[in-house]
Design a protein around this motif. Structure first.
Motif, mmCIF file in Angstrom:
data_model
loop_
_atom_site.group_PDB
_atom_site.id
_atom_site.type_symbol
_atom_site.label_atom_id
_atom_site.label_comp_id
_atom_site.label_asym_id
_atom_site.label_seq_id
_atom_site.Cartn_x
_atom_site.Cartn_y
_atom_site.Cartn_z
ATOM 1 N N ILE A 254 0.829 -1.214 0.000
ATOM 2 C CA ILE A 254 0.000 0.000 0.000
ATOM 3 C C ILE A 254 0.861 1.260 0.000
ATOM 4 O O ILE A 254 0.457 2.321 -0.461
ATOM 5 C CB ILE A 254 -0.983 -0.032 1.206
ATOM 6 C CG1 ILE A 254 -2.079 -1.054 0.900
ATOM 7 C CG2 ILE A 254 -1.600 1.322 1.471
ATOM 8 C CD1 ILE A 254 -3.029 -1.297 2.040
ATOM 9 N N GLY A 255 2.066 1.143 0.514
ATOM 10 C CA GLY A 255 2.961 2.302 0.487
ATOM 11 C C GLY A 255 2.761 3.215 1.679
ATOM 12 O O GLY A 255 3.234 4.343 1.687
ATOM 13 N N PHE A 256 2.054 2.739 2.707
ATOM 14 C CA PHE A 256 1.838 3.598 3.864
ATOM 15 C C PHE A 256 3.165 3.867 4.570
ATOM 16 O O PHE A 256 3.946 2.966 4.820
ATOM 17 C CB PHE A 256 0.836 2.960 4.836
ATOM 18 C CG PHE A 256 0.758 3.718 6.115
ATOM 19 C CD1 PHE A 256 0.187 4.987 6.119
ATOM 20 C CD2 PHE A 256 1.324 3.240 7.270
ATOM 21 C CE1 PHE A 256 0.167 5.728 7.274
ATOM 22 C CE2 PHE A 256 1.306 3.985 8.426
ATOM 23 C CZ PHE A 256 0.726 5.225 8.433
ATOM 24 N N GLY A 257 3.392 5.152 4.917
ATOM 25 C CA GLY A 257 4.658 5.519 5.548
ATOM 26 C C GLY A 257 5.703 5.897 4.510
ATOM 27 O O GLY A 257 6.690 6.537 4.822
ATOM 28 N N LYS A 258 5.485 5.509 3.236
ATOM 29 C CA LYS A 258 6.417 5.915 2.170
ATOM 30 C C LYS A 258 5.730 6.953 1.306
ATOM 31 O O LYS A 258 6.001 8.133 1.377
ATOM 32 C CB LYS A 258 6.829 4.698 1.336
ATOM 33 C CG LYS A 258 7.678 3.709 2.091
ATOM 34 C CD LYS A 258 8.275 2.681 1.133
ATOM 35 C CE LYS A 258 8.735 1.439 1.885
ATOM 36 N NZ LYS A 258 7.951 0.250 1.605
ATOM 37 N N GLU A 259 4.767 6.483 0.458
ATOM 38 C CA GLU A 259 4.039 7.448 -0.385
ATOM 39 C C GLU A 259 3.150 8.354 0.460
ATOM 40 O O GLU A 259 2.996 9.532 0.193
ATOM 41 C CB GLU A 259 3.144 6.697 -1.373
ATOM 42 C CG GLU A 259 3.892 6.009 -2.476
ATOM 43 C CD GLU A 259 2.998 5.006 -3.154
ATOM 44 O OE1 GLU A 259 1.822 5.320 -3.384
ATOM 45 O OE2 GLU A 259 3.488 3.900 -3.451
ATOM 46 N N TYR A 260 2.523 7.742 1.461
ATOM 47 C CA TYR A 260 1.621 8.511 2.322
ATOM 48 C C TYR A 260 2.241 8.606 3.715
ATOM 49 O O TYR A 260 2.697 7.606 4.262
ATOM 50 C CB TYR A 260 0.245 7.830 2.394
ATOM 51 C CG TYR A 260 -0.749 8.660 3.163
ATOM 52 C CD1 TYR A 260 -1.236 9.843 2.610
ATOM 53 C CD2 TYR A 260 -1.164 8.308 4.435
ATOM 54 C CE1 TYR A 260 -2.116 10.641 3.328
ATOM 55 C CE2 TYR A 260 -2.053 9.100 5.148
ATOM 56 C CZ TYR A 260 -2.523 10.267 4.589
ATOM 57 O OH TYR A 260 -3.389 11.061 5.289
ATOM 58 N N PRO A 261 2.265 9.840 4.305
ATOM 59 C CA PRO A 261 3.010 10.004 5.567
ATOM 60 C C PRO A 261 2.347 9.344 6.768
ATOM 61 O O PRO A 261 1.121 9.188 6.805
ATOM 62 C CB PRO A 261 3.048 11.519 5.756
ATOM 63 C CG PRO A 261 1.898 12.043 4.970
ATOM 64 C CD PRO A 261 1.688 11.089 3.826
ATOM 65 N N ALA A 262 3.159 9.034 7.762
ATOM 66 C CA ALA A 262 2.633 8.658 9.082
ATOM 67 C C ALA A 262 2.087 9.940 9.719
ATOM 68 O O ALA A 262 2.494 11.042 9.328
ATOM 69 C CB ALA A 262 3.768 8.078 9.909
ATOM 70 N N PRO A 263 1.155 9.837 10.691
ATOM 71 C CA PRO A 263 0.596 11.055 11.303
ATOM 72 C C PRO A 263 1.692 11.981 11.835
ATOM 73 O O PRO A 263 2.613 11.504 12.502
ATOM 74 C CB PRO A 263 -0.266 10.525 12.445
ATOM 75 C CG PRO A 263 -0.521 9.105 12.127
ATOM 76 C CD PRO A 263 0.616 8.617 11.289
ATOM 77 N N ILE A 264 1.587 13.266 11.539
ATOM 78 C CA ILE A 264 2.653 14.184 11.978
ATOM 79 C C ILE A 264 2.540 14.514 13.462
ATOM 80 O O ILE A 264 3.503 14.975 14.068
ATOM 81 C CB ILE A 264 2.697 15.490 11.124
ATOM 82 C CG1 ILE A 264 1.333 16.215 11.148
ATOM 83 C CG2 ILE A 264 3.139 15.201 9.697
ATOM 84 C CD1 ILE A 264 1.391 17.609 10.510
#
Ligand SMILES: Cc1cc2nc3c(=O)[nH]c(=O)nc-3n(C[C@H](O)[C@H](O)[C@H](O)COP(=O)(O)OP(=O)(O)OC[C@H]3O[C@@H](n4cnc5c(N)ncnc54)[C@H](O)[C@@H]3O)c2cc1C
Length: 474
Positions: free
Chosen positions: A443-453
């Motif tokens: 899914i690309g979570f944490g790479k394409e889409y950021p972790a909560p800031i």
């Protein structure tokens, strides 16, 4: 004596009333003068060729107004430069005795109107500004002590009590008699950036209104909070520039209410209530102009806001790691519009989770919204920040995850604007960081889409302390 007019020529300043139908200033001028000269001044500091959704909409509204006027034998007379200098010069040149226009209520425009009035006076021309942008203005709806309201619910009750006095729509204008524009000196066609603009914005706005009241308004109350549904009117941009009038919207809803069943009538009442919110914020700004610059409630001028530019940029770009916030901010930048529920969520997030001043958000919205409106925007931001007209709203802190789950249960809205998350299953769409490694694979979570800031639970407590401190310094 029939046919006898009070004036030979009236200039009609079309700002924020960019339509020919139900246009109070234009209609009054036609009744009062042999010839009318509809005019707009393009501020040369604003780059009309920029291709943001808002610029496109403004260009098309202006081009449409020109077309509507031309089809009635007139045209839009276009000036370039600072209105304070250009309009008096123009009014004098065309031999007008008076300029008609519509009233606006924000302090910056009021100040400019004062300068304009003085300039026109020096040129021997009067300025007459008429109520058009609201149904009831400034001091028309007052409480029992003859003071303006500060709270919405009693204001709405009083507004509805006055609703019998709302005038009907004006008759349509068939022709507009104007002087010739020799050599096309004032023609919009001289402005290159308008060459490809749509020219049917007024007709489109009216069609949109007709379609909305025919169907969607009947389930407005039930569906308006779900951003994936497209259940609201989307008339705000047209209302903001005056491409359609608030009276046209009100009367269309009332007409439908006459034919509706009980459920339909309740839904229509909720829609009318939203129109009254708009009126409420206009009268707040007119009667309490300090709200344009500062918190409506003085104690919250001392809030200790953060100036974290990194967080602000993440919010602007829709990269906070909270999907519903990011979807809203991307919708804003891409389309120049954001759903009301999501506006409340992103505004709460900026002020209560990132602790950044509502004024930064207010400015960003004004730059991007096609419906940018100083009164509603300021009112909406101060409501969300808890600095505005409500009694104790600073306790109201939206949880972006539970708001997402409640109002976008399948995540359809999020997936539309945050395509990085398109394969995330519904149970994780509003909190993708909760996925186990197996579900997150590919899914690309944490790479394409950021972790909560930030961590919402932590920042919520920080916000409560911050507001409590400011409130106790009252
Ligand atoms: C932080 C924030 C900023 C906002 N900024 C603006 C703005 O710059 N311009 C603007 O027009 N609205 C603003 N709003 C109000 C509201 O979000 C929009 O009017 C609405 O989303 C427009 O969509 P619509 O036309 O489909 O509304 P509908 O739900 O169809 O409502 C019909 C009309 O009623 C008016 N209206 C509806 N809700 C509100 C409201 N809460 N306050 C005032 N008027 C309302 C609008 O003119 C709208 O077009 C803001 C709200 C918030 C929370």
């Amino acid at each position: 004596m029939p046919g006898r007019k009070r004036y030979n020529r009236i200039v009609v300043w079309m700002r924020r009333a960019m339509r020919v139908r139900d246009n109070i200033a234009l209609y009054a001028a036609i009744q009062d003068a042999n010839e009318v000269v509809p005019v707009l001044c393009l501020n040369t500091e604003k780059r009309y060729e920029f291709d943001t959704p808002r610029r496109r909409y403004v260009r098309s509204a202006i081009a449409s107004l020109d077309s509507e006027l031309r089809s009635r034998g007139s045209q839009l007379f276009v000036l370039s430069g600072d209105i304070v200098d250009e309009l008096p010069r123009f009014a004098k040149e065309v031999g007008a005795e008076v300029v008609f226009g519509v009233d606006v209520y924000d302090p910056v425009s009021l100040n400019r109107d004062q300068q304009l009035r003085r300039g026109l006076f020096r040129a021997g021309v009067e300025l007459l500004l008429l109520k058009d942008r609201v149904i009831f203005e400034k001091q028309e709806i007052l409480n029992q002590s003859r003071q303006p309201f500060k709270v919405f619910t009693p204001y709405k009750k009083a507004w509805l009590e006055f609703s019998d006095s709302i005038p009907p729509l004006l008759p349509d204008i068939r022709s507009v008699s104007s002087p010739a524009d020799a050599d096309g000196r004032f023609s919009l066609s001289r402005q290159k950036s308008f060459a490809n603009a749509d020219r049917d914005t007024e007709a489109v706005g009216l069609r949109q209104l007709k379609q909305f009241v025919k169907r969607k308004v009947l389930s407005y109350k039930e569906q308006r909070d779900f951003p994936a549904l497209e259940a609201t009117s989307k008339l705000s941009a047209a209302l903001s520039l005056g491409v359609i009038s608030i009276r046209q919207v009100y009367w269309a809803a009332i007409e439908q209410k006459r034919n509706a069943d009980k459920r339909g009538r309740e839904n229509i009442d909720t829609f009318i209530s939203e129109l009254i919110w708009r009126e409420f914020y206009y009268q707040i700004l007119a009667n309490y102009p300090h709200a344009a610059e500062r918190s409506f409630r003085d104690e919250f001028n001392k809030l200790d806001w953060s100036e974290n530019k990194k967080y602000f940029t993440a919010w602007c770009e829709g990269r906070t790691g909270y999907p519903i916030v990011d979807a809203g901010m991307r919708q804003l930048v891409q389309e120049g519009w954001m759903h009301n529920r999501v506006r409340m969520i992103v505004a709460s997030f900026l002020t209560k989770d990132l602790h950044i001043s509502w004024q930064w958000g207010e400015k960003f919205f004004l730059e991007h919204l096609c419906d940018a409106d100083i009164a509603s925007n300021n009112g909406g931001w101060q409501w969300a920040a808890g600095t505005g007209t409500d009694a104790s709203p600073w306790f109201r802190i939206f949880n972006p995850v539970s708001q997402g789950k409640r109002f976008d249960p399948n995540g359809d809205y999020v997936r539309k604007y945050v395509p990085e998350l398109k394969n995330v299953p519904p149970e994780f769409i509003h909190s993708p960081w909760m996925m186990d490694a197996k579900s997150a694979r590919g899914i690309g979570f944490g790479k394409e889409y950021p972790a909560p800031i930030i961590d919402h639970a932590v920042e919520r407590d920080v916000a409560i302390e911050m507001y409590k401190k400011a409130a106790s310094r009252k």
